[in-house]
Design a protein around this motif. Structure first.
Motif, PDB file in Angstrom:
ATOM      1  N   ILE A 216       0.864  -1.161   0.081  1.00 37.84           N
ATOM      2  CA  ILE A 216      -0.153  -0.027   0.106  1.00 37.84           C
ATOM      3  C   ILE A 216       1.098   1.216   0.000  1.00 37.84           C
ATOM      4  N   LEU A 217       0.764   2.106  -1.032  1.00 39.92           N
ATOM      5  CA  LEU A 217       1.411   3.229  -1.095  1.00 39.92           C
ATOM      6  C   LEU A 217       1.154   4.308  -0.166  1.00 39.92           C
ATOM      7  N   VAL A 218       2.215   5.002   0.536  1.00 42.36           N
ATOM      8  CA  VAL A 218       1.772   6.219   1.313  1.00 42.36           C
ATOM      9  C   VAL A 218       1.132   7.261   0.449  1.00 42.36           C
ATOM     10  N   GLU A 219      -0.181   7.477   0.765  1.00 42.82           N
ATOM     11  CA  GLU A 219      -0.915   8.526  -0.019  1.00 42.82           C
ATOM     12  C   GLU A 219      -0.518   9.947   0.548  1.00 42.82           C
ATOM     13  N   ASN A 220      -0.277  10.374   1.724  1.00 39.47           N
ATOM     14  CA  ASN A 220      -0.253  11.768   2.128  1.00 39.47           C
ATOM     15  C   ASN A 220       1.281  11.567   2.586  1.00 39.47           C
ATOM     16  N   LEU A 221       2.242  12.210   1.735  1.00 38.74           N
ATOM     17  CA  LEU A 221       3.710  12.079   1.927  1.00 38.74           C
ATOM     18  C   LEU A 221       4.133  13.171   3.190  1.00 38.74           C
ATOM     19  N   ASP A 222       3.132  14.187   3.396  1.00 35.89           N
ATOM     20  CA  ASP A 222       3.373  15.024   4.648  1.00 35.89           C
ATOM     21  C   ASP A 222       3.549  14.325   5.863  1.00 35.89           C
TER      22      ASP A 222
ATOM     23  N   LEU B 151       5.223  11.587   6.503  1.00 40.16           N
ATOM     24  CA  LEU B 151       6.306  10.886   6.514  1.00 40.16           C
ATOM     25  C   LEU B 151       7.478  11.989   7.378  1.00 40.16           C
ATOM     26  N   PRO B 152       8.146  11.379   8.283  1.00 38.31           N
ATOM     27  CA  PRO B 152       9.103  12.286   8.749  1.00 38.31           C
ATOM     28  C   PRO B 152      10.146  12.763   7.740  1.00 38.31           C
ATOM     29  N   PHE B 153      10.783  13.811   7.924  1.00 40.24           N
ATOM     30  CA  PHE B 153      12.162  14.025   7.093  1.00 40.24           C
ATOM     31  C   PHE B 153      13.135  13.028   7.305  1.00 40.24           C
ATOM     32  N   PRO B 154      13.636  12.756   6.224  1.00 41.01           N
ATOM     33  CA  PRO B 154      14.819  11.645   6.302  1.00 41.01           C
ATOM     34  C   PRO B 154      16.050  12.032   7.607  1.00 41.01           C
ATOM     35  N   LEU B 155      16.384  11.196   8.390  1.00 42.21           N
ATOM     36  CA  LEU B 155      17.373  11.274   9.222  1.00 42.21           C
ATOM     37  C   LEU B 155      18.702  11.568   8.112  1.00 42.21           C
ATOM     38  N   ARG B 156      19.411  12.582   8.643  1.00 38.95           N
ATOM     39  CA  ARG B 156      20.544  12.928   7.668  1.00 38.95           C
ATOM     40  C   ARG B 156      21.862  12.970   8.700  1.00 38.95           C
TER      41      ARG B 156
ATOM     42  N   VAL C 209      16.518  15.929  -2.145  1.00 36.51           N
ATOM     43  CA  VAL C 209      15.268  16.139  -1.583  1.00 36.51           C
ATOM     44  C   VAL C 209      14.253  15.775  -2.460  1.00 36.51           C
ATOM     45  N   VAL C 210      13.191  14.876  -1.762  1.00 32.48           N
ATOM     46  CA  VAL C 210      12.108  14.350  -2.664  1.00 32.48           C
ATOM     47  C   VAL C 210      10.711  15.058  -2.370  1.00 32.48           C
ATOM     48  N   ALA C 211      10.159  15.829  -3.343  1.00 35.97           N
ATOM     49  CA  ALA C 211       8.954  16.282  -3.438  1.00 35.97           C
ATOM     50  C   ALA C 211       7.779  15.445  -3.594  1.00 35.97           C
ATOM     51  N   SER C 212       8.130  14.448  -4.513  1.00 36.18           N
ATOM     52  CA  SER C 212       6.827  13.738  -4.887  1.00 36.18           C
ATOM     53  C   SER C 212       7.520  12.265  -5.191  1.00 36.18           C
ATOM     54  N   ARG C 213       6.541  11.246  -5.194  1.00 39.17           N
ATOM     55  CA  ARG C 213       6.773   9.957  -5.661  1.00 39.17           C
ATOM     56  C   ARG C 213       5.962   9.554  -6.797  1.00 39.17           C
TER      57      ARG C 213
ATOM     58  N   PHE D 160       2.457  13.586  -3.948  1.00 35.79           N
ATOM     59  CA  PHE D 160       3.458  14.785  -3.604  1.00 35.79           C
ATOM     60  C   PHE D 160       3.336  15.460  -2.467  1.00 35.79           C
ATOM     61  N   ARG D 161       4.159  15.934  -1.717  1.00 36.87           N
ATOM     62  CA  ARG D 161       4.228  16.650  -0.649  1.00 36.87           C
ATOM     63  C   ARG D 161       3.514  18.008  -0.871  1.00 36.87           C
ATOM     64  N   SER D 162       3.299  18.751   0.397  1.00 36.88           N
ATOM     65  CA  SER D 162       2.668  20.259   0.292  1.00 36.88           C
ATOM     66  C   SER D 162       3.937  21.213  -0.141  1.00 36.88           C
ATOM     67  N   PRO D 163       3.954  22.268  -0.601  1.00 37.03           N
ATOM     68  CA  PRO D 163       5.032  22.975  -0.855  1.00 37.03           C
ATOM     69  C   PRO D 163       5.490  23.530   0.323  1.00 37.03           C
ATOM     70  N   GLU D 164       4.627  23.727   1.518  1.00 38.80           N
ATOM     71  CA  GLU D 164       5.031  24.004   2.964  1.00 38.80           C
ATOM     72  C   GLU D 164       5.983  22.899   3.478  1.00 38.80           C
ATOM     73  N   ASN D 165       5.848  21.817   3.303  1.00 35.54           N
ATOM     74  CA  ASN D 165       6.381  20.502   3.777  1.00 35.54           C
ATOM     75  C   ASN D 165       7.850  20.617   3.140  1.00 35.54           C
ATOM     76  N   VAL D 166       7.685  20.833   1.849  1.00 33.63           N
ATOM     77  CA  VAL D 166       9.106  20.750   1.190  1.00 33.63           C
ATOM     78  C   VAL D 166      10.247  21.874   1.552  1.00 33.63           C
ATOM     79  N   ALA D 167       9.327  22.981   1.593  1.00 31.41           N
ATOM     80  CA  ALA D 167      10.243  24.163   1.847  1.00 31.41           C
ATOM     81  C   ALA D 167      10.563  24.224   3.143  1.00 31.41           C
ATOM     82  N   SER D 168       9.802  23.576   4.031  1.00 32.12           N
ATOM     83  CA  SER D 168      10.302  23.302   5.665  1.00 32.12           C
ATOM     84  C   SER D 168      11.461  22.420   5.771  1.00 32.12           C
ATOM     85  N   GLU D 169      11.477  21.391   4.925  1.00 36.12           N
ATOM     86  CA  GLU D 169      12.695  20.421   4.746  1.00 36.12           C
ATOM     87  C   GLU D 169      13.996  21.255   4.529  1.00 36.12           C
TER      88      GLU D 169
END
Length: 182
Positions: free
Chosen positions: A7-13, A15-20, A31-35, A60-69
């Protein structure tokens, strides 16, 4: 043994930011904004993977989520971000205004960064590239794949040689670096 469909994750927001582990001197940060991708090019495994799972093929993630990362990573001194999506600009074609919101958030954060995107040649417009360039877009990767229409048709690219040429022209006109893949 055959596993059931995943089952694919529908709401990518969600998901936590990757540990880096930020490496001193790291040059490029992915950085991944969409899958996924809505296309069905015969050489690509993305749509094959999606077909073997349950869920929306392009998410895809929201623009707020991608920008925040990106803002969070920039605070650690990272400056060059590669949006490694299979088809970054498809987000805008599905949710008009996504790019405007993303650009505004990055501008408001007053970041000095460089960006690279990957997308399809037929989705590139001068207007979108100018907006993204205003926040540091430097290079535009896109699937040119081949200069022969017969081969593009065989690949099921849903793309014409003229669209690829136009893409090169737009990228050059906006002063960006073209990054075609063949």
């Amino acid at each position: 043994i055959q596993n059931p469909k995943g089952i694919l994750v529908e709401n990518l927001d969600t998901l936590p930011f990757p540990l880096r582990n930020i490496i001193k001197g790291q040059k490029v940060t992915p950085v991944v904004a969409s899958r996924g991708c809505n296309e069905h090019c015969i050489f690509c495994d993305v749509w094959v993977f999606q077909r073997k799972n349950c869920g929306t093929p392009f998410r895809f993630r929201s623009p707020e989520n991608v920008a925040s990362e990106i803002i969070s990573l920039a605070k650690h001194g990272l400056k060059y971000f590669d949006l490694i999506d299979d088809n970054f600009l498809a987000i805008e074609s599905i949710q008009p205004g996504w790019i405007d919101t993303f650009v505004k958030i990055i501008k408001d954060a007053k970041l000095d960064i460089k960006l690279e995107i990957n997308t399809r040649a037929d989705l590139i417009t001068e207007e979108i590239l100018v907006k993204l360039k205003s926040i540091g877009l430097h290079e535009v990767g896109f699937g040119a794949e081949n200069i022969c229409q017969r081969v593009l048709d065989y690949f099921n690219k849903n793309l014409t040689v003229d669209q690829v040429r136009k893409c090169f022209d737009i990228i050059r006109k906006t002063g960006l670096v073209p990054g075609p893949s063949f």
